[in-house]
Design a protein around this motif. Structure first.
Motif, PDB file in Angstrom:
ATOM      1  N   UNK A 197     -79.118  11.712 -38.258  1.00 31.01           N
ATOM      2  CA  UNK A 197     -79.921  11.939 -37.116  1.00 31.01           C
ATOM      3  C   UNK A 197     -79.609  12.794 -36.068  1.00 31.01           C
ATOM      4  N   UNK A 198     -80.401  13.047 -35.017  1.00 31.12           N
ATOM      5  CA  UNK A 198     -80.017  13.724 -34.151  1.00 31.12           C
ATOM      6  C   UNK A 198     -79.295  13.408 -32.859  1.00 31.12           C
ATOM      7  N   UNK A 199     -79.075  12.016 -33.124  1.00 32.91           N
ATOM      8  CA  UNK A 199     -78.571  11.103 -31.817  1.00 32.91           C
ATOM      9  C   UNK A 199     -77.267  11.738 -31.518  1.00 32.91           C
ATOM     10  N   UNK A 200     -77.163  11.582 -30.118  1.00 29.64           N
ATOM     11  CA  UNK A 200     -75.315  12.094 -29.781  1.00 29.64           C
ATOM     12  C   UNK A 200     -74.740  10.874 -29.766  1.00 29.64           C
ATOM     13  N   UNK A 201     -75.036   9.904 -30.078  1.00 26.24           N
ATOM     14  CA  UNK A 201     -74.331   8.623 -30.228  1.00 26.24           C
ATOM     15  C   UNK A 201     -73.807   8.555 -31.862  1.00 26.24           C
TER      16      UNK A 201
END
Length: 620
Positions: A4-8
């Motif tokens: 996914x593109x989540x920064x976490x």
């Protein structure tokens, strides 16, 4: 690895480091995203885990963020990360270092007897170029007090190899053999290493901000830390079995969550990692739950780690009871009672999960299972040591008296529901455990009168549960006013309330297995059927799935038990760790990490399977 593109980073992708005073989480890209100093429950200096601007510390190849391999040095909590770059290969070691005791610890003073080794209050990181040439970078950007105060940096030597970061009344020292440059709130360095060359950096909050003098010193401290963990693990009894390696990793994790100065164990390293993605089920778990005590003692004694068991028991004996003589459900790792909860609304939260909580508002809840947890622990420890210390007998009396007084009352239950109090079956069950164990302890002490009185009350509680806590279909209920299921009733066979051959136990195990699971993984309860005072769905609870494994062994369903155990082992993190929950739909871990309860339940479940396998071998 998340796509996914989540920064976490996904929770399960973090590596856990520990020096038995505090712990760190290292992201796959080499960034330390969580570190509280000097202790587990201190404010964070690196808090990127909860907000991408709350502090981080990266040491690795410049411009490359995806490592080739990440592993623990076998038998330790020391991490290695291997990097392949266009120019060559790099190996990084990360450790919160352990070393020989050199006098009293003034940073985190001890109340337990000193040991030969202790935490050095250092995070040490080394790099070695294995082949070719690699440009490395150091970016250290602390943000004190959970991200509220950026660091004020001061270079402290003429050649720029050390700098102090100050904020919120604290100072930490960055040392390295690289040349440091200061850019506002961050300290940075870059350097090209060629084959065979090494470098180091360290972060110190030790007395006098002591730090390694050079790369050889840094490497020697990591080697000493490796020897510490391997020497500790060698003391544990872990049978030669296919479950040996998961048990070893779980044992190392539990030890890593132990606060050496007092003997306490934190429930998890972190605060506010969400149980519901983006939701409000976010709690601070950096404290010691009395409920965990019995599971901790069971695990430590199974592993023959009697020193740690005694340390934890002495911590329990030291804590201050409430005004009515009972123990709180949780305490600070230093024994403090006040864990008042607040929120840090300026932090984004992990993937937007609000609020971020500091402290735990459940600390003063009424949870009647605490008496049973403490007294079961005392009986376990007394049987193992064949001695009931004089200082612990008043604790037996006070907890038994508390259970006698409270068992008829409703409470918040084992899951700390924030709805109205109920007559939870698991709470009644643990009050039975309290009086059953107290009676046995009185027998060991030779007090026949108390033994008879406590045994009589235990039988009264058992009769009440069987009269009011069993549904028409012969299944243990969540509480007396519902037929809803609750995974905590799996504790009935685990604590010997009823034998595994009892039809009500078999019915309960089968009902939970078939009706309270998602793809075979166990939920605590169905949130729509339970007034827990919160909104949103939660993931399956890993401890409950491990409890089901144990319960299945007790009802003779060994194939089902081993099948579920294998599935649970397959969903471990890439480094063999577990959070609190597992979201089946997206196959990801949720909740605080690493979670002590999950690893304790793994050890118990593995122990029961190993024992059953050995008995089968011996019976021919």
């Amino acid at each position: 690895m998340s796509l996914t593109s989540s920064p976490f980073p996904p929770i399960a992708d973090y590596a856990f480091l520990s020096n038995c005073h505090t712990g760190a989480l290292v992201a796959p890209d080499g960034s330390v995203d969580w570190l509280c100093v000097p202790a587990f429950d201190s404010p964070s200096v690196f808090g990127n885990l909860l907000d991408r601007g709350a502090g981080s510390f990266r040491f690795g190849p410049y411009g490359i963020n995806v490592p080739t391999a990440r592993n623990y040095v076998p038998g330790t909590n020391v991490m290695t990360t291997t990097w392949h770059t266009p120019g060559g290969w790099l190996l990084v070691h990360d450790a919160l270092t352990m070393g020989p005791r050199r006098g009293p610890d003034t940073v985190t003073p001890h109340t337990r007897p000193p040991t030969d080794d202790d935490g050095e209050h250092l995070l040490v990181r080394t790099v070695e170029c294995l082949e070719g040439s690699v440009e490395i970078e150091l970016v250290c950007e602390p943000a004190f007090d959970y991200g509220r105060e950026p660091a004020e940096w001061t270079l402290i030597d003429g050649d720029g190899h050390a700098a102090d970061a100050t904020g919120a009344g604290s100072t930490i020292r960055l040392s390295t053999d690289l040349s440091i440059g200061i850019e506002q709130g961050s300290a940075r360095a870059r350097h090209v290493l060629t084959q065979g060359e090494r470098a180091f950096c360290s972060l110190s909050w030790a007395e006098g901000l002591a730090a390694p003098t050079d790369t050889d010193d840094a490497s020697a401290r990591i080697d000493t830390t490796v020897r510490f963990w391997r020497s500790w693990l060698a003391r544990a009894r872990i049978p030669d079995h296919s479950l040996r390696h998961p048990v070893e990793r779980a044992a190392l994790t539990i030890k890593g969550l132990t606060y050496m100065p007092t003997g306490a164990t934190v429930a998890a390293l972190t605060t506010s990692l969400p149980e519901t993605p983006g939701g409000e089920r976010n709690w601070d778990y950096r404290y010691t739950w009395m409920r965990d005590s019995t599971f901790t003692l069971q695990a430590l004694h199974f592993l023959l780690l009697d020193w740690e068991a005694d340390e934890f028991m002495q911590f329990v004996a030291d804590v201050e009871p409430t005004e009515d003589g009972s123990l709180q459900i949780m305490y600070g790792i230093d024994g403090r009672r006040d864990l008042t909860e607040s929120t840090r609304d300026e932090l984004s939260g992990y993937e937007g999960a609000h609020p971020v909580r500091i402290g735990n508002g459940a600390f003063d809840q009424r949870q009647n299972d605490v008496y049973g947890a403490v007294l079961d622990s005392l009986l376990l420890h007394t049987r193992r040591s064949r001695h009931l210390p004089r200082r612990l007998w008043p604790l037996v009396q006070s907890q038994a008296a508390g259970a006698v007084a409270a068992w008829r009352d409703p409470d918040q239950g084992i899951w700390e529901a924030r709805g109205k109090p109920q007559h939870y079956v698991s709470s009644k069950l643990m009050c039975w455990v309290a009086l059953d164990r107290a009676a046995k302890l009185a027998g060991i002490r030779g007090d026949d009168k108390l033994q008879a009185s406590w045994h009589e009350t235990a039988e009264e509680i058992r009769a009440d549960i069987l009269a009011n806590g069993v549904s028409d279909r012969g299944v243990l209920r969540q509480h007396y006013d519902t037929d809803a299921l609750d995974a905590s009733t799996l504790l009935a066979p685990l604590f010997g309330f009823l034998p595994g051959s009892d039809e009500r136990i078999r019915n309960t195990v089968d009902a939970i297995s078939s009706e309270l699971t998602e793809n075979g993984f166990v939920l605590r309860y169905v949130t729509d059927e339970t007034d827990d005072g919160l909104s949103g769905k939660e993931g399956t609870f890993l401890i409950c799935s491990f409890w089901l494994v144990s319960a299945l062994t007790m009802v003779g369903e060994m194939r089902r038990a081993t099948d579920l155990m294998e599935r649970l082992l397959r969903v471990a993190s890439p480094l063999g760790l577990y959070a609190e929950e597992f979201e089946v739909d997206r196959a990801r871990h949720l909740g605080n990490f690493p979670q002590a309860f999950s690893h304790l339940a793994l050890i118990e479940a593995a122990g029961r399977i190993i024992l059953a396998d050995r008995l089968e071998e011996w019976s021919g």
